[in-house]
Enzyme design. Structure first.
Site, PDB file in Angstrom:
ATOM      1  N   PRO A 249       1.021  -1.071  -0.103  1.00  0.00           N
ATOM      2  CA  PRO A 249       0.119  -0.503   0.080  1.00  0.00           C
ATOM      3  C   PRO A 249       0.874   1.519   0.216  1.00  0.00           C
ATOM      4  O   PRO A 249       1.634   1.713   0.705  1.00  0.00           O
ATOM      5  CB  PRO A 249      -0.748  -0.263   1.126  1.00  0.00           C
ATOM      6  N   GLU A 250       0.127   2.673  -0.442  1.00  0.00           N
ATOM      7  CA  GLU A 250       0.653   3.377  -0.834  1.00  0.00           C
ATOM      8  C   GLU A 250       0.172   4.657  -0.140  1.00  0.00           C
ATOM      9  O   GLU A 250      -0.684   3.993  -0.036  1.00  0.00           O
ATOM     10  CB  GLU A 250       1.986   4.325  -2.144  1.00  0.00           C
TER      11      GLU A 250
ATOM     12  N   LYS B 147       2.520   7.310   4.519  1.00  0.00           N
ATOM     13  CA  LYS B 147       1.916   5.551   4.254  1.00  0.00           C
ATOM     14  C   LYS B 147       1.757   5.361   5.537  1.00  0.00           C
ATOM     15  O   LYS B 147       1.327   4.424   6.270  1.00  0.00           O
ATOM     16  CB  LYS B 147       2.683   5.168   3.945  1.00  0.00           C
TER      17      LYS B 147
ATOM     18  N   ARG C  31      14.771  -3.330  -6.708  1.00  0.00           N
ATOM     19  CA  ARG C  31      13.270  -3.079  -7.523  1.00  0.00           C
ATOM     20  C   ARG C  31      13.208  -3.225  -9.088  1.00  0.00           C
ATOM     21  O   ARG C  31      13.911  -2.791  -9.365  1.00  0.00           O
ATOM     22  CB  ARG C  31      12.824  -2.423  -6.887  1.00  0.00           C
TER      23      ARG C  31
END
Ligand SMILES: [Zn+2]
Length: 302
Positions: free
Chosen positions: A2-3, A58, A288
């Site tokens: 979740p961002e 966040k 990433r």
């Protein structure tokens, strides 16, 4: 993971259902649900009335009406990789006697997967369960103290793009003096909070900036364009209820967001760029995946 848009969607749901609600009981169901830094166990919050649900980046936190407490107690939460809050209405009770045991029986019968904590909340004559689920157990809850309006243990987290405390001119000045690259800056929660891998890639594509471009080599104007692009991407994602890319994110009603239908580069390698029709590529950067259009986001500008 979740961002900002997903956390904001969760916050909106919590705010809608829980403001004014009184916590009847709060049960920790897994050792990792409570952060080691928590000032007290969760049951300390029993009888507290929820007065606000706030967010920075966040992180989200509950504020309480608590006139007799010497500390300004708050409940700080981070959803980690897969944390979810769900709100489920409890059946009406003919009497309050044994209601806790009956409520917990009702909760058990729901067979919720990966429950980590559960609170019973009474609000305007109705009662509900607030359930914290977390499959990967990187999320946590923490009883903390509010200092100058923010939970003390998140004082190192920078303001996000919608925060009145975010000073754009100061931010641009600092990052242009840094040795970091554009994407690393966007992901650095100590410089600007709320943006993770998905929205960093989307913002960089929108602003036509290569993720590995040194922050110092972007002009102040390019930085303003990038921040504006990020603001627009985040706003659109909030309107869409967030992105449920890995299907782990849902809002408090258990519904997925639908922003993944609007993603331009993230997870779209080998599909056509919506601007130039060349193929989106994926590269490794900061451990990433980064997704970009090699034509629109050239490292060396023509
Ligand atoms: Zn392109």
């Amino acid at each position: 993971m979740p961002e900002l848009p997903e956390v904001e969607s969760v916050r909106l749901g919590l705010e809608k259902h829980l403001i004014g609600g009184q916590i009847l009981s709060f049960h920790q169901l897994h050792p990792r649900a409570l952060s080691d830094l928590s000032l007290t166990p969760l049951h300390h919050l029993e009888n507290f009335t929820i007065s606000a649900v706030k967010r920075r980046g966040k992180y989200l936190w509950f504020e309480f009406a608590q006139p007799e407490s010497p500390l300004d107690i708050t409940l700080l939460c981070h959803l980690g990789m897969s944390g979810q809050f769900r709100i489920i209405s409890l059946p009406e009770m003919s009497s309050r006697k044994d209601s806790e045991a009956k409520d917990l029986q009702f909760f058990g019968d729901l067979n919720v997967k990966h429950p980590r904590a559960v609170a019973r909340v009474s609000n305007k004559g109705t009662r509900s369960l607030l359930i914290f689920n977390d499959q990967r157990t990187f999320g946590w809850l923490r009883v903390d103290q509010l200092v100058d309006g923010y939970p003390q243990s998140m004082s190192h987290i920078a303001p996000d793009l919608f925060d009145p405390d975010f000073n754009e001119a100061e931010f641009i000045k600092k990052v242009r003096a840094s040795k970091s690259e554009a994407k690393r800056v966007l992901l650095d929660q100590h410089r600007i909070s709320g943006i993770g891998n998905i929205y960093a890639d989307e913002s960089l594509w929108r602003a036509k900036i290569h993720p590995m471009k040194p922050a110092s080599q972007l002009s102040s104007n390019q930085w303003r364009t990038l921040l504006q692009a990020a603001r627009e991407v985040l706003e659109k994602a909030i309107s869409a209820g967030g992105t449920s890319f890995d299907s782990l994110y849902v809002n408090v009603n258990g519904e997925s967001g639908y922003f993944e239908n609007s993603l331009q580069v993230y997870g779209r390698e080998n599909t056509e760029c919506a601007r130039c029709a060349r193929l989106i590529t994926r590269i490794k950067f900061t451990n990433r995946s980064s997704h970009l259009c090699p034509h629109c986001q050239r490292y060396q500008q023509a």
